[in-house]
Design an enzyme around this catalytic site. Structure first.
Site, PDB file in Angstrom:
ATOM      1  N   HIS A  52      -3.489   6.977   2.113  1.00  0.00           N
ATOM      2  CA  HIS A  52      -3.900   5.666   1.618  1.00  0.00           C
ATOM      3  C   HIS A  52      -5.268   5.348   2.207  1.00  0.00           C
ATOM      4  CE1 HIS A  52      -4.269   1.504   0.851  1.00  0.00           C
ATOM      5  NE2 HIS A  52      -3.924   1.108   2.065  1.00  0.00           N
TER       6      HIS A  52
ATOM      7  N   ASN B 252     -10.195  -0.653   0.109  1.00  0.00           N
ATOM      8  CA  ASN B 252      -8.741  -0.487   0.111  1.00  0.00           C
ATOM      9  C   ASN B 252      -8.184  -1.073  -1.186  1.00  0.00           C
ATOM     10  OD1 ASN B 252      -5.985  -0.793   0.456  1.00  0.00           O
ATOM     11  ND2 ASN B 252      -6.117  -1.530   2.565  1.00  0.00           N
TER      12      ASN B 252
ATOM     13  N   CYS C 251       0.813  -1.226   0.000  1.00  0.00           N
ATOM     14  CA  CYS C 251       0.000   0.000   0.000  1.00  0.00           C
ATOM     15  C   CYS C 251       0.843   1.272   0.000  1.00  0.00           C
ATOM     16  CB  CYS C 251      -0.949  -0.016   1.186  1.00  0.00           C
ATOM     17  SG  CYS C 251      -1.959  -1.501   1.215  1.00  0.00           S
TER      18      CYS C 251
HETATM   19  N1  COA Z   1     -18.008  -8.779   9.981  1.00  0.00           N
HETATM   20  C1  COA Z   1     -18.452  -9.002  11.227  1.00  0.00           C
HETATM   21  N2  COA Z   1     -17.632  -9.276  12.244  1.00  0.00           N
HETATM   22  C2  COA Z   1     -16.306  -9.308  11.982  1.00  0.00           C
HETATM   23  C3  COA Z   1     -15.789  -9.078  10.705  1.00  0.00           C
HETATM   24  C4  COA Z   1     -16.685  -8.806   9.672  1.00  0.00           C
HETATM   25  N3  COA Z   1     -16.293  -8.574   8.419  1.00  0.00           N
HETATM   26  N4  COA Z   1     -14.441  -9.185  10.765  1.00  0.00           N
HETATM   27  C5  COA Z   1     -14.126  -9.464  12.032  1.00  0.00           C
HETATM   28  N5  COA Z   1     -15.244  -9.553  12.766  1.00  0.00           N
HETATM   29  C6  COA Z   1     -15.385  -9.834  14.181  1.00  0.00           C
HETATM   30  C7  COA Z   1     -14.215 -10.596  14.771  1.00  0.00           C
HETATM   31  O1  COA Z   1     -14.353 -11.981  14.544  1.00  0.00           O
HETATM   32  C8  COA Z   1     -14.319 -10.234  16.218  1.00  0.00           C
HETATM   33  O2  COA Z   1     -15.315 -11.027  16.811  1.00  0.00           O
HETATM   34  P1  COA Z   1     -15.150 -11.554  18.324  1.00  0.00           P
HETATM   35  O3  COA Z   1     -15.099 -10.317  19.159  1.00  0.00           O
HETATM   36  O4  COA Z   1     -16.358 -12.377  18.516  1.00  0.00           O
HETATM   37  O5  COA Z   1     -13.874 -12.325  18.343  1.00  0.00           O
HETATM   38  C9  COA Z   1     -14.845  -8.794  16.201  1.00  0.00           C
HETATM   39  O6  COA Z   1     -15.416  -8.608  14.896  1.00  0.00           O
HETATM   40  C10 COA Z   1     -13.781  -7.756  16.425  1.00  0.00           C
HETATM   41  O7  COA Z   1     -12.681  -8.062  15.595  1.00  0.00           O
HETATM   42  P2  COA Z   1     -11.414  -7.144  15.539  1.00  0.00           P
HETATM   43  O8  COA Z   1     -10.427  -7.725  14.605  1.00  0.00           O
HETATM   44  O9  COA Z   1     -10.984  -6.843  16.946  1.00  0.00           O
HETATM   45  O10 COA Z   1     -12.066  -5.799  14.930  1.00  0.00           O
HETATM   46  P3  COA Z   1     -11.407  -4.404  14.743  1.00  0.00           P
HETATM   47  O11 COA Z   1     -12.181  -3.376  15.427  1.00  0.00           O
HETATM   48  O12 COA Z   1      -9.918  -4.446  14.984  1.00  0.00           O
HETATM   49  O13 COA Z   1     -11.630  -4.155  13.186  1.00  0.00           O
HETATM   50  C11 COA Z   1     -10.402  -4.221  11.148  1.00  0.00           C
HETATM   51  C12 COA Z   1     -11.040  -5.041  12.261  1.00  0.00           C
HETATM   52  C13 COA Z   1      -9.729  -5.184  10.183  1.00  0.00           C
HETATM   53  C14 COA Z   1     -11.464  -3.419  10.442  1.00  0.00           C
HETATM   54  C15 COA Z   1      -9.340  -3.256  11.780  1.00  0.00           C
HETATM   55  O14 COA Z   1      -8.472  -3.966  12.623  1.00  0.00           O
HETATM   56  C16 COA Z   1      -8.537  -2.564  10.745  1.00  0.00           C
HETATM   57  O15 COA Z   1      -9.052  -1.800   9.958  1.00  0.00           O
HETATM   58  N6  COA Z   1      -7.201  -2.767  10.753  1.00  0.00           N
HETATM   59  C17 COA Z   1      -6.353  -2.170   9.778  1.00  0.00           C
HETATM   60  C18 COA Z   1      -6.440  -2.992   8.561  1.00  0.00           C
HETATM   61  C19 COA Z   1      -5.865  -2.314   7.374  1.00  0.00           C
HETATM   62  O16 COA Z   1      -6.095  -1.163   7.172  1.00  0.00           O
HETATM   63  N7  COA Z   1      -5.112  -3.076   6.594  1.00  0.00           N
HETATM   64  C20 COA Z   1      -4.556  -2.646   5.412  1.00  0.00           C
HETATM   65  C21 COA Z   1      -3.456  -1.717   5.688  1.00  0.00           C
HETATM   66  S1  COA Z   1      -2.713  -1.300   4.218  1.00  0.00           S
END
Ligand code: COA
Length: 320
Positions: A247, A277, A111
């Site tokens: 980004h 993304n 990215c």
């Molecule tokens: N739909 C519903 N629930 C989901 C889900 C989805 N698509 N994806 C994950 N969950 C659930 C998980 O299983 C977890 O459930 P649990 O509490 O029962 O275990 C819960 O949601 C929370 O998961 P978590 O990973 O802690 O969520 P989060 O608030 O960290 O959000 C992202 C997840 C991926 C959106 C976030 O971490 C993020 O944006 N990270 C950066 C990713 C990124 O930008 N990557 C590219 C960089 S270039």
């Protein structure tokens, strides 16, 4: 010699995949995706390759620059989803747009790829080696996704963006960039990397994998840090900056960076609601929108910043 962006373009697949559609594929919901990321829909390729999208963006960028393809001396494509390892996507674009005088190669920095590629083009121009470069970010991430993994499949989209960069003393770009290979495991895509004669290891089935929280924490710390470094390096007052083009990974990351820099959210344009993304493509797609709407004009100062797999990060202050 300094350089300016004189043309922009984008290439997006026509097919729109909404959050509601994804909720029929995995256990998720429109509400969860919108609240955690800001994404409403994304474009998914129905056969268009990374080089198809890149070529479309390149043609538009050349048209908006008023240039013919034979004037281009350098084509850089930032991508981690190339059509093939060999030939490079940049060479495939060259063939498609008939840029017969260009040197062409790909840059792999996930990215952050577009920021790195722009810095390479700028450095070549600054060194006097080339005058006209095409810098492209292009991805078909959909082919790297495990469509049963709700933690990643809702985040990404396909697309390409391109800029034409030309030697010009009236423009200026300053870069701050970094990498930390020790944290590479947080975001990986191995692809078809193993087919070993002696060990019979054959891995043809790998997908993108991510520690979302680790990447989130990295982004909200590193992006403002490297921007602050940029303002020290350039001696430019942050309030002079018209737009911060980050980004487009997650609305919460962008708003957190705005808060940390004490800048209004309105200065951080967002289009991830429409495209998700798109990795290396997200910044040039956003720039294309801003240039086409005349929101960026000669004399403006704006910042771009990328972050992601590697781990890698970078920012540039662009004085038009
Ligand atoms: N739909 C519903 N629930 C989901 C889900 C989805 N698509 N994806 C994950 N969950 C659930 C998980 O299983 C977890 O459930 P649990 O509490 O029962 O275990 C819960 O949601 C929370 O998961 P978590 O990973 O802690 O969520 P989060 O608030 O960290 O959000 C992202 C997840 C991926 C959106 C976030 O971490 C993020 O944006 N990270 C950066 C990713 C990124 O930008 N990557 C590219 C960089 S270039």
């Amino acid at each position: 010699m300094a350089a300016r962006i004189i043309g922009t373009g984008s290439g997006l697949p026509e097919h729109i995949v909404t959050n509601d559609y994804l909720s029929t594929v995995v256990d998720t919901s429109d509400e969860w995706i919108r609240e955690r990321t800001g994404i409403r829909e994304r474009r998914i390729s129905k056969g268009e390759t990374t080089s198809d999208l890149a070529s479309k963006a390149a043609k538009q960028a050349l048209e908006s620059a008023g240039m013919s393809s034979d004037q281009i001396e350098l084509i850089l494509v930032a991508t981690f989803t190339a059509d093939s390892h060999m030939p490079s996507t940049a060479c495939l674009v060259q063939q498609e747009i008939k840029a017969t005088n260009a040197v062409c190669f790909d840059i792999s920095a996930a990215c952050t790829g577009f920021v790195y590629a722009l810095s390479c083009a700028y450095a070549y121009i600054h060194a006097g080696m080339y005058k006209n470069a095409l810098v492209i970010g292009a991805e078909t991430i959909s082919k790297t996704i495990d469509w049963t993994d709700r933690g990643t499949c809702v985040l990404f989209g396909d697309g390409a963006g391109a800029v034409v960069v030309q030697a010009d003393e009236s423009g200026k770009m300053t870069f701050v960039q970094g990498s930390d290979g020790s944290k590479g495991r947080a975001l990986t895509y191995y692809g078809k990397s193993m087919n070993n004669l002696l060990t019979s290891l054959n891995d043809n089935n790998s997908y993108i994998s991510m520690d979302g929280q680790e990447v989130f924490k990295f982004a909200v710390k590193k992006v403002p840090e490297c921007m602050e470094e940029l303002f020290v390096k350039t001696n430019v007052d942050i309030d002079e900056v018209k737009y911060f083009c980050l980004h487009q990974a997650n609305k919460r990351i962008i708003h957190s960076v705005a808060k940390r820099l004490k800048q209004p959210e309105e200065k951080f344009p967002i289009n991830l609601d429409k495209y998700g993304n798109t990795s290396a493509a997200s910044i040039p797609i956003l720039l294309d929108e801003l240039y086409k709407d005349n929101r960026i004009q000669k004399g403006d100062k704006f910042v771009i910043s990328g972050f992601g797999g590697g781990l890698t990060w970078g920012a540039a202050l662009i004085e038009c």
